[in-house]
Design a protein around this motif. Structure first.
Motif, PDB file in Angstrom:
ATOM      1  N   PRO A 319       0.849  -1.224   0.221  1.00 38.70           N
ATOM      2  CA  PRO A 319       0.235   0.018  -0.121  1.00 38.70           C
ATOM      3  C   PRO A 319       0.770   1.338  -0.022  1.00 38.70           C
ATOM      4  CG  PRO A 319      -0.068  -1.152   2.169  1.00 38.70           C
ATOM      5  CD  PRO A 319       0.573  -2.234   1.024  1.00 38.70           C
ATOM      6  N   GLN A 320       2.228   1.425   0.679  1.00 34.48           N
ATOM      7  CA  GLN A 320       2.887   2.308   0.685  1.00 34.48           C
ATOM      8  C   GLN A 320       3.315   2.597  -0.965  1.00 34.48           C
ATOM      9  OE1 GLN A 320       6.796   2.247   2.453  1.00 34.48           O
ATOM     10  NE2 GLN A 320       6.818   4.246   2.776  1.00 34.48           N
ATOM     11  N   ILE A 321       3.842   1.825  -1.572  1.00 33.60           N
ATOM     12  CA  ILE A 321       4.134   2.039  -3.112  1.00 33.60           C
ATOM     13  C   ILE A 321       2.898   2.261  -3.949  1.00 33.60           C
ATOM     14  CG2 ILE A 321       5.016   0.898  -5.068  1.00 33.60           C
ATOM     15  CD1 ILE A 321       6.666  -1.010  -3.297  1.00 33.60           C
ATOM     16  N   LEU A 322       1.682   1.762  -3.527  1.00 31.86           N
ATOM     17  CA  LEU A 322       0.371   2.268  -4.432  1.00 31.86           C
ATOM     18  C   LEU A 322       0.135   3.806  -4.007  1.00 31.86           C
ATOM     19  CD1 LEU A 322      -1.749  -0.711  -3.709  1.00 31.86           C
ATOM     20  CD2 LEU A 322      -0.743  -0.130  -5.973  1.00 31.86           C
ATOM     21  N   LEU A 323       0.330   4.340  -2.857  1.00 29.71           N
ATOM     22  CA  LEU A 323       0.023   5.495  -2.339  1.00 29.71           C
ATOM     23  C   LEU A 323       1.058   6.454  -2.760  1.00 29.71           C
ATOM     24  CD1 LEU A 323      -0.901   4.891   1.277  1.00 29.71           C
ATOM     25  CD2 LEU A 323      -2.732   5.435  -0.490  1.00 29.71           C
ATOM     26  N   LEU A 324       2.318   6.173  -2.905  1.00 26.09           N
ATOM     27  CA  LEU A 324       3.291   6.711  -3.518  1.00 26.09           C
ATOM     28  C   LEU A 324       3.077   7.038  -5.044  1.00 26.09           C
ATOM     29  CD1 LEU A 324       6.448   5.490  -1.494  1.00 26.09           C
ATOM     30  CD2 LEU A 324       5.303   7.918  -1.276  1.00 26.09           C
ATOM     31  N   SER A 325       2.280   6.168  -5.698  1.00 26.31           N
ATOM     32  CA  SER A 325       2.150   6.297  -7.149  1.00 26.31           C
ATOM     33  C   SER A 325       1.050   6.972  -7.446  1.00 26.31           C
ATOM     34  CB  SER A 325       2.041   4.791  -7.317  1.00 26.31           C
ATOM     35  OG  SER A 325       3.317   4.122  -7.251  1.00 26.31           O
ATOM     36  N   ILE A 466      -2.693   1.515   6.884  1.00 21.26           N
ATOM     37  CA  ILE A 466      -1.467   2.035   6.391  1.00 21.26           C
ATOM     38  C   ILE A 466      -1.841   3.477   5.631  1.00 21.26           C
ATOM     39  CG2 ILE A 466       0.705   1.646   4.978  1.00 21.26           C
ATOM     40  CD1 ILE A 466       0.231  -0.440   7.396  1.00 21.26           C
ATOM     41  N   THR A 467      -1.070   4.348   6.146  1.00 19.69           N
ATOM     42  CA  THR A 467      -1.016   5.773   5.182  1.00 19.69           C
ATOM     43  C   THR A 467       0.305   6.366   5.449  1.00 19.69           C
ATOM     44  OG1 THR A 467      -1.468   6.709   7.561  1.00 19.69           O
ATOM     45  CG2 THR A 467      -3.382   6.279   6.210  1.00 19.69           C
ATOM     46  N   LEU A 468       0.415   7.532   4.504  1.00 19.28           N
ATOM     47  CA  LEU A 468       1.583   7.992   4.167  1.00 19.28           C
ATOM     48  C   LEU A 468       1.912   9.064   5.126  1.00 19.28           C
ATOM     49  CD1 LEU A 468       1.610   8.466   0.384  1.00 19.28           C
ATOM     50  CD2 LEU A 468       2.713   6.767   1.593  1.00 19.28           C
ATOM     51  N   ALA A 469       3.314   9.052   5.738  1.00 16.41           N
ATOM     52  CA  ALA A 469       3.676  10.219   6.759  1.00 16.41           C
ATOM     53  C   ALA A 469       4.210  11.508   5.703  1.00 16.41           C
ATOM     54  CB  ALA A 469       4.887   9.922   7.455  1.00 16.41           C
ATOM     55  N   SER A 470       4.444  11.052   4.393  1.00 10.31           N
ATOM     56  CA  SER A 470       4.864  12.039   3.626  1.00 10.31           C
ATOM     57  C   SER A 470       4.863  11.584   2.310  1.00 10.31           C
ATOM     58  CB  SER A 470       6.080  12.974   4.029  1.00 10.31           C
ATOM     59  OG  SER A 470       7.209  12.072   3.632  1.00 10.31           O
ATOM     60  N   ALA A 471       5.200  12.477   1.111  1.00 12.21           N
ATOM     61  CA  ALA A 471       5.650  11.914  -0.193  1.00 12.21           C
ATOM     62  C   ALA A 471       7.015  11.302  -0.620  1.00 12.21           C
ATOM     63  CB  ALA A 471       5.321  13.086  -1.159  1.00 12.21           C
ATOM     64  N   ASN A 472       7.566  11.258   0.747  1.00 11.57           N
ATOM     65  CA  ASN A 472       9.181  10.824   0.785  1.00 11.57           C
ATOM     66  C   ASN A 472       9.048   9.270   0.997  1.00 11.57           C
ATOM     67  OD1 ASN A 472      11.934  10.075   1.072  1.00 11.57           O
ATOM     68  ND2 ASN A 472      12.208  11.122   2.996  1.00 11.57           N
ATOM     69  N   GLN A 476       9.185   6.211   6.667  1.00  7.29           N
ATOM     70  CA  GLN A 476       8.250   4.987   7.034  1.00  7.29           C
ATOM     71  C   GLN A 476       6.771   5.430   7.017  1.00  7.29           C
ATOM     72  OE1 GLN A 476       9.175   2.965  10.541  1.00  7.29           O
ATOM     73  NE2 GLN A 476      11.037   2.261   9.832  1.00  7.29           N
ATOM     74  N   PRO A 477       5.915   4.504   6.605  1.00  4.17           N
ATOM     75  CA  PRO A 477       4.426   4.936   6.736  1.00  4.17           C
ATOM     76  C   PRO A 477       3.915   4.989   8.066  1.00  4.17           C
ATOM     77  CG  PRO A 477       4.695   2.643   5.793  1.00  4.17           C
ATOM     78  CD  PRO A 477       6.073   3.144   6.063  1.00  4.17           C
ATOM     79  N   ILE A 478       2.863   5.436   8.270  1.00  2.00           N
ATOM     80  CA  ILE A 478       2.190   5.122   9.565  1.00  2.00           C
ATOM     81  C   ILE A 478       1.487   4.096   9.716  1.00  2.00           C
ATOM     82  CG2 ILE A 478       0.310   6.416  10.923  1.00  2.00           C
ATOM     83  CD1 ILE A 478       1.103   9.038   9.778  1.00  2.00           C
ATOM     84  N   ILE A 479       1.923   3.219  10.332  1.00  3.28           N
ATOM     85  CA  ILE A 479       1.125   1.873  10.712  1.00  3.28           C
ATOM     86  C   ILE A 479       0.382   1.830  11.699  1.00  3.28           C
ATOM     87  CG2 ILE A 479       1.565  -0.697  10.837  1.00  3.28           C
ATOM     88  CD1 ILE A 479       4.543  -0.072   9.655  1.00  3.28           C
ATOM     89  N   ASP A 480      -0.878   1.875  11.536  1.00  2.00           N
ATOM     90  CA  ASP A 480      -1.934   1.703  12.880  1.00  2.00           C
ATOM     91  C   ASP A 480      -2.741   0.243  12.867  1.00  2.00           C
ATOM     92  OD1 ASP A 480      -3.627   2.015  14.833  1.00  2.00           O
ATOM     93  OD2 ASP A 480      -4.636   3.783  13.900  1.00  2.00           O
ATOM     94  N   PRO A 481      -2.441  -0.630  13.512  1.00  2.00           N
ATOM     95  CA  PRO A 481      -3.211  -1.935  13.325  1.00  2.00           C
ATOM     96  C   PRO A 481      -4.594  -1.586  13.869  1.00  2.00           C
ATOM     97  CG  PRO A 481      -1.116  -2.254  14.164  1.00  2.00           C
ATOM     98  CD  PRO A 481      -1.015  -0.720  14.288  1.00  2.00           C
ATOM     99  N   GLY A 482      -4.670  -0.482  14.751  1.00  2.00           N
ATOM    100  CA  GLY A 482      -6.136  -0.408  15.435  1.00  2.00           C
ATOM    101  C   GLY A 482      -6.613  -1.527  16.389  1.00  2.00           C
TER     102      GLY A 482
END
Length: 610
Positions: A319-325, A466-472, A476-482
């Motif tokens: 998901p990090q790669i997808l979001l960055l894309s 899983i969310t982006l912390a930034s476009a960098n 590391q992405p923000i990982i929140d298993p909840g």
């Protein structure tokens, strides 16, 4: 086999450094491994597989079976060759955290766990997490897979539909000690010619007979001869990805020397995919190019796949790669500084994981892990035995038995909550029986010997993201298993706590177990005390799934179709734990393998590969 050992002081999780030289290790020096992007930048590939983890190594191996097809496998980490901790099964816990072959993620503060945060290891080397996990090879129940099939409308994801892929993946081999396994498993439920070596425990522990005897002494804990046969309820022997006294990972199983010598397969190490690059086709957006770099300050180069890019970067990386894309929720992408290209709001959502809670008990014995951890001579003897014979305590993982259980149907919790389990054959919680102290976030005590019963939330209702912390891409992405954000999960964990404490009161443990390591001092702990114990000591089993979930092809929800194609785009498929729509009541290594085995056939059929 040869291990030389210099022991530190106390923790069983820190029994290394070791130097391991095993003659049967894959020799990648003979293979087509390259560490320079320039070596492949001008090459022409049909398929580019992103991530050489549990699924990625398998995909690269299967796709390159077609001689007319050129395949590139890209791994952000390095080779697994020579990493001694990845070889000796018992040293699996030393593979994380804070190691160079790990992504070394950390979860966001967990609101329902008193805002605690803790490590979230994922493998960053050939084999990925199959090279750093605790080796349990467990399919889950038929109910789990039938739920996938019903949810997606594709019978191919059902238990029966996946049977041939389970057999194709597994090769059951004798345990390290060669003991008679009659009655310990059902041979018909296992593969005999697959790639991944699996076996039953190869070294007995003092608690084995006690655990088995307890199944006959108290109700609710039946013996299950083979929980990999589709109905996993009860206690049985654990199956591990171990063969010939060594870890069997996706790297050692699928990237063998003969596979790596194929002229149509290249493996690119120490190279991170920073994003996928889109282009417009006549019908829809196409993603057939990957941007890669070997470090934050290295130049970025673009590689192209003529047929497909296969994302196998795992439930965090994919998901990090997808979001960055630019594939995801447009509003969230803009907030992170990424230009939206394809609206797929569910990318990164639906994160599910198993919550872990240890229950340690002082025992009247010195035949536990702590003895070797504290006494260098004992460990040296075990190392010598492993070196000379391939036998002894180091040949297995941390447990010989596990069990899966359901909360009874008439429990009051079901009056206000839906049942999150896939069905009666899938457990609400798991118990893992270990011959020593497992604390995860707790250091080994300076004195005492222990037995630990780990309780795991097998069928969680909670979801994270899983969310982006930034476009960098290097952040590391923000990982929140909840964890425990759905109240029913807390209630199930409360029942699992009570179950673990009840089990060790069986007559089989009389005179063996002294007292709990942590206790309120009350004869029966209150629900309030139990809940606080859960919030203070729960961590993760490190089984993230679901962040690019499959749904019916025409559904607007989800991320991929039942054929694992990313919705609304061309040229992009996902093959890893992220596609699971529901987490199985299982350790997730084996389910990822079966997903990848079927995915390889789906791709071959789509492109008519032979």
């Amino acid at each position: 086999m040869r291990i030389s050992c210099q022991l530190p002081a106390v923790s069983w999780r820190a029994l290394l450094p070791l130097v391991v030289v095993l003659p049967q290790l894959v020799t990648h020096a003979e293979a087509r491994l390259t560490r320079a992007v320039k070596d492949v930048a001008r090459a022409d590939y049909d398929f580019i597989v992103v991530g050489a983890g549990t699924a990625g190594c398998l995909m690269a191996s299967r796709l390159s079976e077609s001689r007319s097809t050129r395949v590139l496998l890209i791994e952000a980490g390095g080779s697994d060759e020579g990493i001694q901790e990845a070889v000796v099964p018992f040293f699996a816990p030393t593979m994380a955290p804070n190691k160079p072959w790990n992504w070394n993620y950390t979860v966001a503060p967990q609101v329902e766990l008193n805002n605690r945060t803790f490590p979230y290891p994922r493998g960053r080397l050939l084999g990925g997490t199959s090279s750093v996990n605790y080796l349990v090879y467990n399919w889950g129940s038929s109910d789990d897979y039938d739920r996938w099939a019903n949810h997606t409308g594709d019978a191919g994801w059902s238990w029966s539909g996946l049977e041939r892929y389970r057999k194709k993946n597994e090769r059951m081999v004798p345990p390290a000690d060669g003991h008679d396994t009659t009655g310990q498993y059902d041979p018909a439920a296992h593969g005999k010619r697959g790639n991944v070596l699996t076996s039953l425990p190869g070294w007995p522990t003092e608690i084995d007979n006690k655990v088995l005897n307890a199944t006959t002494q108290i109700p609710g804990y039946p013996y299950n001869e083979d929980m990999n046969s589709g109905d996993q309820i009860g206690i049985g022997w654990v199956f591990s990805s171990v063969g010939n006294s060594k870890r069997s990972s996706s790297s050692t199983a699928y990237l063998t020397p003969s596979v790596l010598r194929r002229p149509n397969l290249d493996v690119l190490l120490q190279t991170q995919v920073t994003r996928l690059i889109s282009s417009k086709s006549s019908k829809q957006v196409s993603f057939k190019r990957v941007e890669v770099a070997q470090g934050p300050r290295s130049p970025r180069l673009t590689l192209r796949a003529r047929k497909e890019i296969v994302l196998a970067a795992g439930a965090v990386g994919t998901p990090q790669i997808l979001l960055l894309s630019g594939i995801g929720d447009p509003k969230a992408l803009k907030r992170a500084g990424v230009k939206p290209i394809v609206s797929l709001p569910d990318v990164g959502r639906n994160l599910q994981d198993h919550a872990l809670l240890p229950h340690q008990f002082y025992v009247n014995s010195n035949d536990t892990w702590e003895t070797a951890a504290r006494e260098p001579k004992v460990m040296a003897s075990q190392v010598a035995e492993y070196n000379t014979t391939g036998k002894g305590p180091l040949v297995g993982t941390i447990c010989n038995h596990i069990g899966w259980f359901n909360v009874e149907k008439n429990h009051s919790m079901w009056q206000n909550h839906s049942d999150p389990a896939a069905g009666p054959k899938a457990g609400h919680y798991e118990l893992v029986f270990t011959n020593g102290f497992v604390g995860v976030i707790q250091p080994l005590p300076d004195a005492g010997n222990f037995m630990t019963v780990i309780s795991n939330l097998a069928s969680p209702a909670s979801h994270g993201s899983i969310t982006l912390a930034s476009a960098n891409p290097w952040e590391q992405p923000i990982i929140d298993p909840g964890f425990l954000t759905s109240h029913v999960d807390l209630l199930v964990m409360r029942e699992a706590y009570k179950s673990a404490r009840a089990f060790v009161k069986a007559p089989a443990f009389n005179g063996y177990i002294n007292r709990p390591y942590i206790s309120s001092g009350a004869e029966e702990d209150s629900d309030e005390y139990i809940d606080e114990y859960i919030r203070n000591y729960t961590t993760s089993v490190w089984h993230p799934v679901g962040t690019a979930a499959m749904t019916p092809a025409r559904s607007k929800k989800g991320v991929v179709t039942p054929e694992l194609l990313v919705k609304g785009v061309e040229g992009l498929r996902i093959v890893d734990a992220s596609v699971m729509p529901f987490i199985p009541a299982a350790h997730t290594q084996a389910p990822v393998y079966v997903i990848a085995e079927r995915a390889a056939d789906l791709i071959k059929a789509a492109w008519r590969l032979k």
